[in-house]
Design a protein around this motif. Sequence first.
Motif, PDB file in Angstrom:
ATOM      1  N   SER A 112      15.913  11.732   7.884  1.00  0.00           N
ATOM      2  CA  SER A 112      16.533  12.738   7.035  1.00  0.00           C
ATOM      3  C   SER A 112      15.461  13.709   6.547  1.00  0.00           C
ATOM      4  CB  SER A 112      17.209  12.067   5.842  1.00  0.00           C
ATOM      5  OG  SER A 112      16.216  11.476   4.995  1.00  0.00           O
ATOM      6  N   VAL A 113      15.860  14.780   5.904  1.00  0.00           N
ATOM      7  CA  VAL A 113      14.887  15.715   5.339  1.00  0.00           C
ATOM      8  C   VAL A 113      13.988  14.991   4.352  1.00  0.00           C
ATOM      9  CG1 VAL A 113      14.595  17.781   3.916  1.00  0.00           C
ATOM     10  CG2 VAL A 113      16.382  17.708   5.673  1.00  0.00           C
ATOM     11  N   THR A 114      14.584  14.123   3.540  1.00  0.00           N
ATOM     12  CA  THR A 114      13.792  13.353   2.577  1.00  0.00           C
ATOM     13  C   THR A 114      12.809  12.442   3.295  1.00  0.00           C
ATOM     14  OG1 THR A 114      15.625  13.390   0.994  1.00  0.00           O
ATOM     15  CG2 THR A 114      13.928  11.708   0.671  1.00  0.00           C
ATOM     16  N   GLY A 115      13.253  11.808   4.387  1.00  0.00           N
ATOM     17  CA  GLY A 115      12.381  10.918   5.146  1.00  0.00           C
ATOM     18  C   GLY A 115      11.220  11.652   5.783  1.00  0.00           C
ATOM     19  N   ARG A 116      11.487  12.881   6.283  1.00  0.00           N
ATOM     20  CA  ARG A 116      10.404  13.674   6.884  1.00  0.00           C
ATOM     21  C   ARG A 116       9.374  14.070   5.837  1.00  0.00           C
ATOM     22  NH1 ARG A 116      14.692  17.745   9.540  1.00  0.00           N
ATOM     23  NH2 ARG A 116      15.924  16.164  10.619  1.00  0.00           N
ATOM     24  N   LEU A 117       9.858  14.538   4.685  1.00  0.00           N
ATOM     25  CA  LEU A 117       8.935  14.947   3.624  1.00  0.00           C
ATOM     26  C   LEU A 117       8.114  13.760   3.134  1.00  0.00           C
ATOM     27  CD1 LEU A 117      11.267  17.348   1.591  1.00  0.00           C
ATOM     28  CD2 LEU A 117       9.367  17.968   3.101  1.00  0.00           C
ATOM     29  N   ARG A 118       8.766  12.587   3.043  1.00  0.00           N
ATOM     30  CA  ARG A 118       8.030  11.399   2.590  1.00  0.00           C
ATOM     31  C   ARG A 118       6.956  11.014   3.584  1.00  0.00           C
ATOM     32  NH1 ARG A 118       5.067   8.228   1.797  1.00  0.00           N
ATOM     33  NH2 ARG A 118       5.137   6.245   0.675  1.00  0.00           N
ATOM     34  N   MET A 119       7.239  11.139   4.875  1.00  0.00           N
ATOM     35  CA  MET A 119       6.252  10.805   5.897  1.00  0.00           C
ATOM     36  C   MET A 119       5.062  11.761   5.837  1.00  0.00           C
ATOM     37  SD  MET A 119       7.022  10.133   9.920  1.00  0.00           S
ATOM     38  CE  MET A 119       5.750   9.469  11.005  1.00  0.00           C
ATOM     39  N   LEU A 120       5.316  13.019   5.533  1.00  0.00           N
ATOM     40  CA  LEU A 120       4.243  14.005   5.463  1.00  0.00           C
ATOM     41  C   LEU A 120       3.338  13.801   4.242  1.00  0.00           C
ATOM     42  CD1 LEU A 120       6.225  17.200   6.551  1.00  0.00           C
ATOM     43  CD2 LEU A 120       4.533  15.938   7.887  1.00  0.00           C
ATOM     44  N   LYS A 121       3.758  12.983   3.314  1.00  0.00           N
ATOM     45  CA  LYS A 121       2.932  12.687   2.137  1.00  0.00           C
ATOM     46  C   LYS A 121       1.861  11.638   2.421  1.00  0.00           C
ATOM     47  CE  LYS A 121       4.742  11.921  -1.827  1.00  0.00           C
ATOM     48  NZ  LYS A 121       5.625  11.352  -2.878  1.00  0.00           N
ATOM     49  N   GLU A 122       1.870  11.055   3.632  1.00  0.00           N
ATOM     50  CA  GLU A 122       0.971   9.931   3.937  1.00  0.00           C
ATOM     51  C   GLU A 122      -0.489  10.201   3.581  1.00  0.00           C
ATOM     52  OE1 GLU A 122      -1.828   7.422   5.877  1.00  0.00           O
ATOM     53  OE2 GLU A 122      -1.484   9.502   6.512  1.00  0.00           O
ATOM     54  N   PRO A 123      -1.069  11.375   3.855  1.00  0.00           N
ATOM     55  CA  PRO A 123      -2.489  11.591   3.535  1.00  0.00           C
ATOM     56  C   PRO A 123      -2.813  11.494   2.048  1.00  0.00           C
ATOM     57  CG  PRO A 123      -1.739  13.220   5.124  1.00  0.00           C
ATOM     58  CD  PRO A 123      -0.518  12.519   4.618  1.00  0.00           C
ATOM     59  N   PHE A 124      -1.786  11.537   1.197  1.00  0.00           N
ATOM     60  CA  PHE A 124      -2.025  11.540  -0.241  1.00  0.00           C
ATOM     61  C   PHE A 124      -1.667  10.220  -0.915  1.00  0.00           C
ATOM     62  CE2 PHE A 124      -0.712  15.729   1.316  1.00  0.00           C
ATOM     63  CZ  PHE A 124      -1.874  16.444   1.065  1.00  0.00           C
ATOM     64  N   VAL A 125      -1.295   9.220  -0.110  1.00  0.00           N
ATOM     65  CA  VAL A 125      -0.941   7.910  -0.650  1.00  0.00           C
ATOM     66  C   VAL A 125      -2.221   7.119  -0.936  1.00  0.00           C
ATOM     67  CG1 VAL A 125       0.198   5.708  -0.145  1.00  0.00           C
ATOM     68  CG2 VAL A 125       1.271   7.871   0.541  1.00  0.00           C
ATOM     69  N   ALA A 126      -2.253   6.427  -2.071  1.00  0.00           N
ATOM     70  CA  ALA A 126      -3.440   5.650  -2.461  1.00  0.00           C
ATOM     71  C   ALA A 126      -3.655   4.470  -1.516  1.00  0.00           C
ATOM     72  CB  ALA A 126      -3.279   5.147  -3.890  1.00  0.00           C
ATOM     73  N   LYS A 127      -4.907   4.039  -1.417  1.00  0.00           N
ATOM     74  CA  LYS A 127      -5.244   2.891  -0.586  1.00  0.00           C
ATOM     75  C   LYS A 127      -4.600   1.615  -1.119  1.00  0.00           C
ATOM     76  CE  LYS A 127      -9.891   4.600   0.516  1.00  0.00           C
ATOM     77  NZ  LYS A 127     -11.347   4.286   0.431  1.00  0.00           N
ATOM     78  N   GLY A 128      -4.304   0.706  -0.205  1.00  0.00           N
ATOM     79  CA  GLY A 128      -3.794  -0.592  -0.596  1.00  0.00           C
ATOM     80  C   GLY A 128      -4.918  -1.535  -1.006  1.00  0.00           C
ATOM     81  N   THR A 129      -4.575  -2.538  -1.791  1.00  0.00           N
ATOM     82  CA  THR A 129      -5.581  -3.496  -2.267  1.00  0.00           C
ATOM     83  C   THR A 129      -5.227  -4.944  -1.966  1.00  0.00           C
ATOM     84  OG1 THR A 129      -4.503  -3.573  -4.445  1.00  0.00           O
ATOM     85  CG2 THR A 129      -6.283  -1.967  -4.154  1.00  0.00           C
ATOM     86  N   ASP A 130      -4.024  -5.196  -1.435  1.00  0.00           N
ATOM     87  CA  ASP A 130      -3.577  -6.568  -1.190  1.00  0.00           C
ATOM     88  C   ASP A 130      -3.947  -6.991   0.230  1.00  0.00           C
ATOM     89  OD1 ASP A 130      -2.321  -8.981  -0.962  1.00  0.00           O
ATOM     90  OD2 ASP A 130      -0.269  -8.200  -1.111  1.00  0.00           O
ATOM     91  N   PRO A 131      -4.858  -7.954   0.406  1.00  0.00           N
ATOM     92  CA  PRO A 131      -5.238  -8.388   1.762  1.00  0.00           C
ATOM     93  C   PRO A 131      -4.113  -9.087   2.515  1.00  0.00           C
ATOM     94  CG  PRO A 131      -6.215  -9.841   0.119  1.00  0.00           C
ATOM     95  CD  PRO A 131      -5.600  -8.699  -0.634  1.00  0.00           C
ATOM     96  N   GLU A 132      -3.084  -9.521   1.808  1.00  0.00           N
ATOM     97  CA  GLU A 132      -1.958 -10.196   2.434  1.00  0.00           C
ATOM     98  C   GLU A 132      -0.741  -9.282   2.547  1.00  0.00           C
ATOM     99  OE1 GLU A 132      -1.863 -14.195   3.191  1.00  0.00           O
ATOM    100  OE2 GLU A 132      -3.520 -12.918   3.849  1.00  0.00           O
ATOM    101  N   GLU A 133      -0.932  -7.985   2.387  1.00  0.00           N
ATOM    102  CA  GLU A 133       0.188  -7.054   2.474  1.00  0.00           C
ATOM    103  C   GLU A 133       0.823  -7.133   3.863  1.00  0.00           C
ATOM    104  OE1 GLU A 133       1.129  -2.478   1.179  1.00  0.00           O
ATOM    105  OE2 GLU A 133      -0.779  -2.856   2.197  1.00  0.00           O
ATOM    106  N   THR A 134       2.139  -7.219   3.921  1.00  0.00           N
ATOM    107  CA  THR A 134       2.820  -7.326   5.198  1.00  0.00           C
ATOM    108  C   THR A 134       2.881  -5.969   5.900  1.00  0.00           C
ATOM    109  OG1 THR A 134       5.024  -6.882   4.312  1.00  0.00           O
ATOM    110  CG2 THR A 134       4.258  -9.187   4.279  1.00  0.00           C
ATOM    111  N   VAL A 135       3.177  -6.021   7.171  1.00  0.00           N
ATOM    112  CA  VAL A 135       3.320  -4.787   7.948  1.00  0.00           C
ATOM    113  C   VAL A 135       4.423  -3.921   7.363  1.00  0.00           C
ATOM    114  CG1 VAL A 135       4.005  -3.844  10.180  1.00  0.00           C
ATOM    115  CG2 VAL A 135       2.430  -5.789  10.078  1.00  0.00           C
ATOM    116  N   GLY A 136       5.552  -4.551   7.011  1.00  0.00           N
ATOM    117  CA  GLY A 136       6.661  -3.791   6.455  1.00  0.00           C
ATOM    118  C   GLY A 136       6.291  -3.104   5.158  1.00  0.00           C
ATOM    119  N   ALA A 137       5.631  -3.837   4.255  1.00  0.00           N
ATOM    120  CA  ALA A 137       5.227  -3.249   2.976  1.00  0.00           C
ATOM    121  C   ALA A 137       4.197  -2.147   3.178  1.00  0.00           C
ATOM    122  CB  ALA A 137       4.673  -4.337   2.059  1.00  0.00           C
TER     123      ALA A 137
END
Length: 449
Positions: A112-137
């Motif tokens: 959807s338009v919302t899904g496309r815009l959310r995907m384009l935000k990827e460069p601005f998402v903070a790094k993860g810190t959980d070593p056990e984070e799942t692929v889905g999460a």
Amino acid sequence: MTRIAVIGAGAAGLLAAHRLRALGATVTVYEANARPGGVIATERHGDWLVELGPNTVAEPHPEVRAILDAAGLKDRVIRPSPAAKRRYVVHEGRPVAVPFSTSELVSTPLLSVTGRLRMLKEPFVAKGTDPEETVGAFARRRFGDEAAARFIDPIVAGTSGGDPDRLVARHVFPKLVEFEQRAGSILKGAMRARRDARRAGLAAEGIWSCPEGLGEVPARLAAALGDALRVATPVRALRADGSQVMVATDGTESGYDGVVITAPAPAIPTFAAGLPDGAGLARLAEIPHASMAIVVTGYAREAVAHPLDGFGVLAPSSAGRRILGTLFPSSLFAGRAPEGHVLLATFVGGMRAPTLATADDATVVATVREELGDLLGAAGEPAFARVVRWTDALPQAVSGHAARVAVADAVEAVAPVTFAGSWRDGLAVGDAMLGGVRAAERLWSRLAG
């Protein structure tokens, strides 16, 4: 002369053996099965060329490529047809092409338009810190819910048979996690990696096979080993004897300066418990494994409505299909099907539908025929059908995987033994090959030191 045994003649074991030979060791390879290659195998049925396991391999590490070339595979590499670039996923009951450009991303019905815009935000998402984070999460956090469900979910199911909400991201997609941690973004990390590869003069990543299928790879590697390869010779026990490791088979026992173990994880505790700290290897049997069946079907070209102009089609969990996906081998490479026919390779089972992987052939083929008829417009009886089963063949790196694998590290620390294999290095063939090379080098370094 340093004598080293390699246990297992799959992709990891064969590469380990060749690397050790290049380093100067005398090598003996023990393989329990009647043929080498592990999950890599090809059959010819008249004009049908059937892969029993993977259909393609990603461009390998330069060290791996050098070994393959030396074994006579340099001139046997073939690349996919340029006409087979598309990848499809099932969306709203039909195959939809995955976008590979900004213009395609803007217009794709997959988001959807919302899904496309959310995907384009990827460069601005903070790094993860959980070593056990799942692929889905991990995928939802970086790309959003829609992209995770429609792109990442089917990739996971089609490559590992796994559940993205159980598999740990850093084990399944280590490069993506590394891109995030080093560059703060998968997009930025991928761009840097491509730039660095160009500067280093490394070949661009791509997929490949051989004219007679991927079975050529283990066949050439095995032939180059000659009498050093002993098939149908299962190892029954390992034990330390002074500075040597004794390898026992049926009726014989031989001493080696070191051993590289590339056997499947569940098998290792049965023969390696006698090593120092070997009792801990029982934890390897706790690694869950998925089973998968591959149903290869051939049709007359006019019997399939879809143009088959791509690599294949994958089915997200949300699509509610009974298959994980279908590849189009005859679109990728010439010589896979008779003239005027097409070949399809469909994957069923995995963690999504484990009972279907073990159902009888008639049930599995009937299920696949119905799915191909619905998705690709495949009509009538297939001209060719072959069912291949891989039972408990796909290790699943779920939570706690690092602790389970660490028992192998503990044994490596106290005995002249190293480990490699898909349970440790990754399911991709290239990762397993490089893991075998690295295990050989770790052992050689220890022995030399």
